[in-house]
Design a protein around this motif. Structure first.
Motif, PDB file in Angstrom:
ATOM      1  N   GLY A  35       0.925  -1.093  -0.109  1.00 45.38           N
ATOM      2  CA  GLY A  35      -0.319   0.121  -0.067  1.00 45.38           C
ATOM      3  C   GLY A  35       0.688   1.286   0.054  1.00 45.38           C
ATOM      4  N   GLN A  36       1.899   1.296   0.909  1.00 48.48           N
ATOM      5  CA  GLN A  36       2.741   2.518   0.638  1.00 48.48           C
ATOM      6  C   GLN A  36       3.389   2.656  -0.467  1.00 48.48           C
ATOM      7  N   VAL A  37       3.845   1.526  -1.271  1.00 49.73           N
ATOM      8  CA  VAL A  37       4.718   1.628  -2.347  1.00 49.73           C
ATOM      9  C   VAL A  37       3.369   2.043  -3.360  1.00 49.73           C
ATOM     10  N   ALA A  38       2.198   1.478  -3.376  1.00 45.84           N
ATOM     11  CA  ALA A  38       1.129   1.992  -4.304  1.00 45.84           C
ATOM     12  C   ALA A  38       1.185   3.471  -4.254  1.00 45.84           C
ATOM     13  N   ARG A  39       1.295   4.174  -3.224  1.00 42.00           N
ATOM     14  CA  ARG A  39       1.128   5.590  -2.956  1.00 42.00           C
ATOM     15  C   ARG A  39       1.942   6.678  -3.895  1.00 42.00           C
ATOM     16  N   LEU A  40       3.053   5.791  -4.186  1.00 38.40           N
ATOM     17  CA  LEU A  40       4.065   6.734  -4.680  1.00 38.40           C
ATOM     18  C   LEU A  40       3.704   6.991  -6.075  1.00 38.40           C
ATOM     19  N   PRO A  41       3.622   8.282  -6.525  1.00 39.76           N
ATOM     20  CA  PRO A  41       3.191   8.660  -7.908  1.00 39.76           C
ATOM     21  C   PRO A  41       4.084   8.162  -9.121  1.00 39.76           C
ATOM     22  N   GLU A  42       5.416   8.120  -8.490  1.00 40.33           N
ATOM     23  CA  GLU A  42       6.497   7.266  -9.592  1.00 40.33           C
ATOM     24  C   GLU A  42       6.159   5.946  -9.895  1.00 40.33           C
ATOM     25  N   LEU A  43       5.540   5.225  -9.156  1.00 36.91           N
ATOM     26  CA  LEU A  43       5.182   3.885  -9.333  1.00 36.91           C
ATOM     27  C   LEU A  43       3.688   3.890 -10.294  1.00 36.91           C
ATOM     28  N   MET A  44       3.001   4.581  -9.990  1.00 37.33           N
ATOM     29  CA  MET A  44       1.708   4.862 -10.871  1.00 37.33           C
ATOM     30  C   MET A  44       1.911   5.191 -12.263  1.00 37.33           C
ATOM     31  N   SER A  45       2.819   6.100 -12.395  1.00 36.88           N
ATOM     32  CA  SER A  45       3.400   6.601 -13.516  1.00 36.88           C
ATOM     33  C   SER A  45       3.902   5.459 -14.524  1.00 36.88           C
ATOM     34  N   VAL A  46       4.864   4.776 -13.825  1.00 32.35           N
ATOM     35  CA  VAL A  46       5.303   3.462 -14.617  1.00 32.35           C
ATOM     36  C   VAL A  46       4.316   2.342 -14.744  1.00 32.35           C
ATOM     37  N   ALA A  47       3.392   2.318 -13.701  1.00 30.63           N
ATOM     38  CA  ALA A  47       2.271   1.119 -14.042  1.00 30.63           C
ATOM     39  C   ALA A  47       1.340   1.558 -15.479  1.00 30.63           C
ATOM     40  N   SER A  48       1.151   2.984 -15.404  1.00 27.87           N
ATOM     41  CA  SER A  48       0.292   3.064 -16.587  1.00 27.87           C
ATOM     42  C   SER A  48       1.017   3.497 -17.882  1.00 27.87           C
ATOM     43  N   SER A  49       2.437   3.478 -17.999  1.00 27.71           N
ATOM     44  CA  SER A  49       3.043   3.597 -19.129  1.00 27.71           C
ATOM     45  C   SER A  49       2.838   2.087 -19.897  1.00 27.71           C
ATOM     46  N   PRO A  50       2.567   2.420 -21.407  1.00 18.91           N
ATOM     47  CA  PRO A  50       2.385   1.319 -22.294  1.00 18.91           C
ATOM     48  C   PRO A  50       3.706   0.780 -22.404  1.00 18.91           C
ATOM     49  N   LYS A  51       4.781   1.277 -22.158  1.00 20.96           N
ATOM     50  CA  LYS A  51       5.982   0.788 -22.573  1.00 20.96           C
ATOM     51  C   LYS A  51       6.509  -0.460 -21.425  1.00 20.96           C
ATOM     52  N   VAL A  52       5.622  -0.420 -20.550  1.00 21.30           N
ATOM     53  CA  VAL A  52       6.100  -1.192 -19.377  1.00 21.30           C
ATOM     54  C   VAL A  52       5.054  -2.638 -19.486  1.00 21.30           C
ATOM     55  N   SER A  53       5.552  -3.716 -19.338  1.00 21.30           N
ATOM     56  CA  SER A  53       4.564  -4.797 -19.404  1.00 21.30           C
ATOM     57  C   SER A  53       3.751  -4.846 -18.141  1.00 21.30           C
ATOM     58  N   ARG A  54       2.809  -5.802 -17.882  1.00 20.34           N
ATOM     59  CA  ARG A  54       2.061  -5.968 -16.622  1.00 20.34           C
ATOM     60  C   ARG A  54       2.986  -6.768 -15.637  1.00 20.34           C
ATOM     61  N   ALA A  55       3.605  -7.702 -16.215  1.00 22.03           N
ATOM     62  CA  ALA A  55       4.788  -8.567 -15.621  1.00 22.03           C
ATOM     63  C   ALA A  55       5.797  -7.644 -15.023  1.00 22.03           C
ATOM     64  N   GLN A  56       6.267  -6.790 -15.474  1.00 21.70           N
ATOM     65  CA  GLN A  56       7.334  -5.817 -15.013  1.00 21.70           C
ATOM     66  C   GLN A  56       6.812  -5.246 -13.815  1.00 21.70           C
ATOM     67  N   VAL A  57       5.573  -4.687 -14.082  1.00 25.82           N
ATOM     68  CA  VAL A  57       4.838  -3.898 -13.015  1.00 25.82           C
ATOM     69  C   VAL A  57       4.772  -4.868 -11.649  1.00 25.82           C
ATOM     70  N   VAL A  58       4.241  -6.138 -12.040  1.00 22.16           N
ATOM     71  CA  VAL A  58       4.282  -6.842 -10.801  1.00 22.16           C
ATOM     72  C   VAL A  58       5.545  -7.243 -10.174  1.00 22.16           C
ATOM     73  N   ASP A  59       6.497  -7.372 -10.802  1.00 18.93           N
ATOM     74  CA  ASP A  59       7.854  -7.611 -10.511  1.00 18.93           C
ATOM     75  C   ASP A  59       8.485  -6.263  -9.713  1.00 18.93           C
ATOM     76  N   LEU A  60       8.034  -5.230 -10.260  1.00 18.69           N
ATOM     77  CA  LEU A  60       8.543  -4.017  -9.734  1.00 18.69           C
ATOM     78  C   LEU A  60       7.871  -3.795  -8.136  1.00 18.69           C
ATOM     79  N   LEU A  61       6.602  -3.769  -8.151  1.00 14.77           N
ATOM     80  CA  LEU A  61       5.889  -3.944  -6.761  1.00 14.77           C
ATOM     81  C   LEU A  61       6.478  -4.832  -5.877  1.00 14.77           C
ATOM     82  N   LEU A  62       6.699  -5.997  -6.173  1.00 17.12           N
ATOM     83  CA  LEU A  62       7.033  -7.044  -5.195  1.00 17.12           C
ATOM     84  C   LEU A  62       8.487  -6.757  -4.871  1.00 17.12           C
ATOM     85  N   ALA A  63       9.392  -6.156  -5.582  1.00 17.88           N
ATOM     86  CA  ALA A  63      10.628  -6.128  -5.634  1.00 17.88           C
ATOM     87  C   ALA A  63      10.787  -4.843  -4.511  1.00 17.88           C
TER      88      ALA A  63
END
Length: 179
Positions: A35-63
């Motif tokens: 929840g704390q990581v998801a509050r970061l605007p940078e993460l939301m920016s990366v998650a909504s980028s079409p250049k980043v795959s869903r698997a990469q977003v999952v890996d980034l969040l879990l990392a």
């Protein structure tokens, strides 16, 4: 706000159902970290980028999480489901609701104690003991100082508020005198 809570509730309940079979405290810590990581605007920016795959977003969040549960299949599936359904923004609310479910199961509650002055350890222990008797639940206190109360304390446990501050008493007197 209510809509966000309504949408987050099934996710929190489903995750709580999974967590009941294991270590609730560890799951609670993981969900809070996510929840704390998801509050970061940078993460939301990366998650909504079409250049980043869903698997990469999952890996980034879990990392970004420190919990040992982050490598569990259940945690990966949960985060994958949130990413696939575009629900990452719900993670902070899911964490809040998960903690409420955990507290309810343990017979505990979070208590926000706002005091006009800093409380000493002995004062806080006495106050928490009397509040535990009054509310009938084990309380997990969070203490804040607000000098505008003038004196006394205001305690919030869930949707219940106990306001014994001087400011509240003055407001009550004002109401009584003007009525």
């Amino acid at each position: 706000m209510a809509e966000l809570a309504t949408i987050a509730r099934p996710y929190a309940e489903a995750l709580f159902g999974v967590a009941e079979g294991g270590d609730l405290a560890a799951w609670s810590a993981l969900v809070e970290e996510l929840g704390q990581v998801a509050r970061l605007p940078e993460l939301m920016s990366v998650a909504s980028s079409p250049k980043v795959s869903r698997a990469q977003v999952v890996d980034l969040l879990l990392a970004a999480a420190k919990s040992s549960l982050k490598d569990s299949p259940q945690a990966k599936n949960f985060v994958q489901m949130l990413v696939d359904n575009h629900r990452l923004s719900l993670l902070p609310e899911i964490a809040v609701q998960f903690e409420e479910l955990k507290n309810a199961r343990e017979g505990a509650a979070d208590a926000l104690i706002v005091s006009a002055f800093p409380l000493q350890e002995a004062q806080l222990a006495d106050l928490v003991a009397s509040l535990t008797r009054k509310f009938g639940r084990k309380l997990k206190p969070t203490v804040e100082v607000d000098a505008s109360l003038i004196g006394g304390v205001r305690v919030t446990v869930g949707d219940e508020v106990l306001d014994t501050s001087v400011r509240a008493r003055l407001a009550d007197m004002r109401t009584a005198l003007t009525a």
